[in-house]
Design a protein around this motif. Structure first.
Motif, PDB file in Angstrom:
ATOM      1  N   ALA A 197     -45.435   5.821  20.449  1.00 58.07           N
ATOM      2  CA  ALA A 197     -44.058   6.203  20.805  1.00 58.07           C
ATOM      3  C   ALA A 197     -43.697   7.548  20.171  1.00 58.07           C
ATOM      4  CB  ALA A 197     -43.083   5.119  20.359  1.00 58.07           C
ATOM      5  N   TYR A 198     -44.120   7.761  18.951  1.00 58.46           N
ATOM      6  CA  TYR A 198     -43.872   9.045  18.278  1.00 58.46           C
ATOM      7  C   TYR A 198     -44.622  10.175  18.986  1.00 58.46           C
ATOM      8  CZ  TYR A 198     -43.681  12.548  14.569  1.00 58.46           C
ATOM      9  OH  TYR A 198     -43.490  13.698  13.863  1.00 58.46           O
ATOM     10  N   ALA A 199     -45.849   9.903  19.396  1.00 62.40           N
ATOM     11  CA  ALA A 199     -46.639  10.921  20.091  1.00 62.40           C
ATOM     12  C   ALA A 199     -46.024  11.269  21.449  1.00 62.40           C
ATOM     13  CB  ALA A 199     -48.076  10.440  20.280  1.00 62.40           C
ATOM     14  N   ARG A 200     -45.399  10.292  22.102  1.00 59.68           N
ATOM     15  CA  ARG A 200     -44.758  10.562  23.386  1.00 59.68           C
ATOM     16  C   ARG A 200     -43.423  11.286  23.224  1.00 59.68           C
ATOM     17  NH1 ARG A 200     -46.617   5.025  24.603  1.00 59.68           N
ATOM     18  NH2 ARG A 200     -44.606   4.330  23.792  1.00 59.68           N
ATOM     19  N   GLY A 201     -42.950  11.421  21.993  1.00 57.88           N
ATOM     20  CA  GLY A 201     -41.694  12.115  21.746  1.00 57.88           C
ATOM     21  C   GLY A 201     -40.483  11.218  21.856  1.00 57.88           C
ATOM     22  N   GLU A 202     -40.658   9.916  21.838  1.00 57.63           N
ATOM     23  CA  GLU A 202     -39.538   8.979  21.959  1.00 57.63           C
ATOM     24  C   GLU A 202     -38.807   8.776  20.640  1.00 57.63           C
ATOM     25  OE1 GLU A 202     -41.347   5.462  23.510  1.00 57.63           O
ATOM     26  OE2 GLU A 202     -41.900   6.410  25.394  1.00 57.63           O
ATOM     27  N   LEU A 203     -39.406   9.216  19.521  1.00 58.65           N
ATOM     28  CA  LEU A 203     -38.807   9.032  18.202  1.00 58.65           C
ATOM     29  C   LEU A 203     -38.729  10.375  17.482  1.00 58.65           C
ATOM     30  CD1 LEU A 203     -40.908   5.952  17.026  1.00 58.65           C
ATOM     31  CD2 LEU A 203     -38.601   5.896  17.926  1.00 58.65           C
ATOM     32  N   THR A 204     -37.691  10.505  16.679  1.00 63.07           N
ATOM     33  CA  THR A 204     -37.610  11.692  15.824  1.00 63.07           C
ATOM     34  C   THR A 204     -38.471  11.459  14.590  1.00 63.07           C
ATOM     35  OG1 THR A 204     -35.720  10.864  14.560  1.00 63.07           O
ATOM     36  CG2 THR A 204     -35.235  12.109  16.596  1.00 63.07           C
ATOM     37  N   ASP A 205     -38.621  12.508  13.803  1.00 62.37           N
ATOM     38  CA  ASP A 205     -39.425  12.388  12.583  1.00 62.37           C
ATOM     39  C   ASP A 205     -38.834  11.342  11.638  1.00 62.37           C
ATOM     40  OD1 ASP A 205     -41.105  14.323  13.544  1.00 62.37           O
ATOM     41  OD2 ASP A 205     -40.244  15.949  12.338  1.00 62.37           O
ATOM     42  N   ASP A 206     -37.520  11.367  11.480  1.00 63.19           N
ATOM     43  CA  ASP A 206     -36.868  10.422  10.563  1.00 63.19           C
ATOM     44  C   ASP A 206     -36.997   8.985  11.067  1.00 63.19           C
ATOM     45  OD1 ASP A 206     -36.108  12.430   8.831  1.00 63.19           O
ATOM     46  OD2 ASP A 206     -34.166  12.746   9.827  1.00 63.19           O
ATOM     47  N   GLU A 207     -36.786   8.761  12.367  1.00 68.72           N
ATOM     48  CA  GLU A 207     -36.933   7.414  12.923  1.00 68.72           C
ATOM     49  C   GLU A 207     -38.346   6.888  12.728  1.00 68.72           C
ATOM     50  OE1 GLU A 207     -33.891   7.194  16.721  1.00 68.72           O
ATOM     51  OE2 GLU A 207     -35.794   8.262  16.941  1.00 68.72           O
ATOM     52  N   TYR A 208     -39.306   7.750  12.974  1.00 71.09           N
ATOM     53  CA  TYR A 208     -40.699   7.341  12.812  1.00 71.09           C
ATOM     54  C   TYR A 208     -40.982   6.934  11.367  1.00 71.09           C
ATOM     55  CZ  TYR A 208     -45.734   7.654  12.281  1.00 71.09           C
ATOM     56  OH  TYR A 208     -47.038   7.385  11.965  1.00 71.09           O
ATOM     57  N   GLU A 209     -40.560   7.754  10.424  1.00 70.04           N
ATOM     58  CA  GLU A 209     -40.821   7.466   9.011  1.00 70.04           C
ATOM     59  C   GLU A 209     -40.140   6.174   8.566  1.00 70.04           C
ATOM     60  OE1 GLU A 209     -42.945   8.840   6.940  1.00 70.04           O
ATOM     61  OE2 GLU A 209     -43.552  10.245   8.497  1.00 70.04           O
ATOM     62  N   GLN A 210     -38.897   5.960   9.005  1.00 65.73           N
ATOM     63  CA  GLN A 210     -38.178   4.742   8.628  1.00 65.73           C
ATOM     64  C   GLN A 210     -38.863   3.504   9.200  1.00 65.73           C
ATOM     65  OE1 GLN A 210     -34.224   5.395  10.066  1.00 65.73           O
ATOM     66  NE2 GLN A 210     -33.622   6.697   8.333  1.00 65.73           N
ATOM     67  N   ARG A 211     -39.213   3.553  10.465  1.00 64.55           N
ATOM     68  CA  ARG A 211     -39.851   2.390  11.093  1.00 64.55           C
ATOM     69  C   ARG A 211     -41.251   2.135  10.519  1.00 64.55           C
ATOM     70  NH1 ARG A 211     -38.038   2.780  17.457  1.00 64.55           N
ATOM     71  NH2 ARG A 211     -35.805   2.862  17.024  1.00 64.55           N
ATOM     72  N   ARG A 212     -41.982   3.213  10.238  1.00 64.16           N
ATOM     73  CA  ARG A 212     -43.310   3.053   9.662  1.00 64.16           C
ATOM     74  C   ARG A 212     -43.228   2.394   8.288  1.00 64.16           C
ATOM     75  NH1 ARG A 212     -46.015   5.500   5.982  1.00 64.16           N
ATOM     76  NH2 ARG A 212     -44.568   7.237   5.869  1.00 64.16           N
ATOM     77  N   ALA A 213     -42.270   2.865   7.480  1.00 62.72           N
ATOM     78  CA  ALA A 213     -42.089   2.286   6.145  1.00 62.72           C
ATOM     79  C   ALA A 213     -41.710   0.809   6.243  1.00 62.72           C
ATOM     80  CB  ALA A 213     -41.030   3.070   5.379  1.00 62.72           C
ATOM     81  N   ALA A 214     -40.848   0.475   7.189  1.00 60.04           N
ATOM     82  CA  ALA A 214     -40.447  -0.925   7.361  1.00 60.04           C
ATOM     83  C   ALA A 214     -41.637  -1.785   7.802  1.00 60.04           C
ATOM     84  CB  ALA A 214     -39.310  -1.023   8.376  1.00 60.04           C
ATOM     85  N   LEU A 215     -42.429  -1.291   8.725  1.00 59.24           N
ATOM     86  CA  LEU A 215     -43.600  -2.057   9.186  1.00 59.24           C
ATOM     87  C   LEU A 215     -44.631  -2.222   8.079  1.00 59.24           C
ATOM     88  CD1 LEU A 215     -44.103  -0.627  12.782  1.00 59.24           C
ATOM     89  CD2 LEU A 215     -43.422  -2.953  12.162  1.00 59.24           C
ATOM     90  N   GLU A 216     -44.825  -1.207   7.268  1.00 55.33           N
ATOM     91  CA  GLU A 216     -45.783  -1.309   6.170  1.00 55.33           C
ATOM     92  C   GLU A 216     -45.293  -2.275   5.102  1.00 55.33           C
ATOM     93  OE1 GLU A 216     -46.460   2.737   5.008  1.00 55.33           O
ATOM     94  OE2 GLU A 216     -47.956   3.037   6.587  1.00 55.33           O
ATOM     95  N   ARG A 217     -43.982  -2.307   4.851  1.00 55.74           N
ATOM     96  CA  ARG A 217     -43.432  -3.284   3.912  1.00 55.74           C
ATOM     97  C   ARG A 217     -43.651  -4.694   4.434  1.00 55.74           C
ATOM     98  NH1 ARG A 217     -38.899   0.038   3.585  1.00 55.74           N
ATOM     99  NH2 ARG A 217     -37.835  -1.336   5.042  1.00 55.74           N
ATOM    100  N   ASP A 218     -43.410  -4.899   5.722  1.00 53.59           N
ATOM    101  CA  ASP A 218     -43.629  -6.217   6.323  1.00 53.59           C
ATOM    102  C   ASP A 218     -45.097  -6.630   6.253  1.00 53.59           C
ATOM    103  OD1 ASP A 218     -40.953  -6.478   6.871  1.00 53.59           O
ATOM    104  OD2 ASP A 218     -41.145  -5.868   8.975  1.00 53.59           O
ATOM    105  N   ALA A 219     -45.974  -5.681   6.472  1.00 52.88           N
ATOM    106  CA  ALA A 219     -47.414  -5.975   6.424  1.00 52.88           C
ATOM    107  C   ALA A 219     -47.838  -6.335   5.005  1.00 52.88           C
ATOM    108  CB  ALA A 219     -48.202  -4.796   6.935  1.00 52.88           C
ATOM    109  N   ASP A 220     -47.244  -5.694   3.980  1.00 56.61           N
ATOM    110  CA  ASP A 220     -47.587  -5.988   2.600  1.00 56.61           C
ATOM    111  C   ASP A 220     -47.113  -7.371   2.173  1.00 56.61           C
ATOM    112  OD1 ASP A 220     -48.860  -3.581   2.300  1.00 56.61           O
ATOM    113  OD2 ASP A 220     -47.113  -2.558   1.414  1.00 56.61           O
ATOM    114  N   ARG A 221     -46.037  -7.843   2.781  1.00 60.76           N
ATOM    115  CA  ARG A 221     -45.517  -9.182   2.441  1.00 60.76           C
ATOM    116  C   ARG A 221     -46.422 -10.287   2.967  1.00 60.76           C
ATOM    117  NH1 ARG A 221     -39.318  -8.263   4.177  1.00 60.76           N
ATOM    118  NH2 ARG A 221     -38.940  -6.496   2.824  1.00 60.76           N
ATOM    119  N   ARG A 222     -47.172 -10.014   4.024  1.00 61.71           N
ATOM    120  CA  ARG A 222     -48.027 -11.048   4.618  1.00 61.71           C
ATOM    121  C   ARG A 222     -49.220 -11.314   3.825  1.00 61.71           C
ATOM    122  NH1 ARG A 222     -48.615  -8.802  10.506  1.00 61.71           N
ATOM    123  NH2 ARG A 222     -46.721  -7.651  10.367  1.00 61.71           N
TER     124      ARG A 222
END
Length: 122
Positions: A97-122
């Motif tokens: 989605a980021y590569a297609r230009g659907e997300l801004t830099d800030d949106e990408y970083e926030q969502r990536r950080a959230a997904l990585e936090r979720d992955a670490d909890r598992r």
């Protein structure tokens, strides 16, 4: 095509070629020694009369050897080609989605950080 895909195909082709040059002659040698091949006019058993269980053991040993070679080749392939399927599908979709230009830099970083936090909890 990506460089990883090309490398994986090259490794696969090389393993198949090496396997063909190693496995096929070894199977031929094994069958000749068990008494049903062309080597020495009937193999090492002379007239070809051998107990049935010895024939079965010979075939089983050849199949086990072949399975060990195939398993070793697979492990070698995984080690050389690397783990391509170990990434999180959600992170992959986010990257797309980021590569297609659907997300801004800030949106990408926030969502990536959230997904990585979720992955670490598992």
């Amino acid at each position: 095509m990506s460089e990883t895909t090309d490398d994986a195909r090259l490794v696969t082709i090389l393993l198949v070629i090496v396997g063909a040059f190693v496995v096929v002659p070894m199977l031929g040698m094994g069958s000749g020694m068990m008494g049903f091949g062309p080597m020495m006019g009937g193999g090492m058993w002379g007239d070809g009369a051998m107990p049935w269980w010895l024939f079965v053991v010979g075939i089983a040993m050849q199949l086990l050897f072949l399975a060990a070679l195939v398993g070793g080749g697979y492990l070698l392939y995984r080690a050389v080609a690397g783990e391509e399927g170990d990434s999180d599908p959600a992170l992959e979709e986010l990257r797309l989605a980021y590569a297609r230009g659907e997300l801004t830099d800030d949106e990408y970083e926030q969502r990536r950080a959230a997904l990585e936090r979720d992955a670490d909890r598992r």
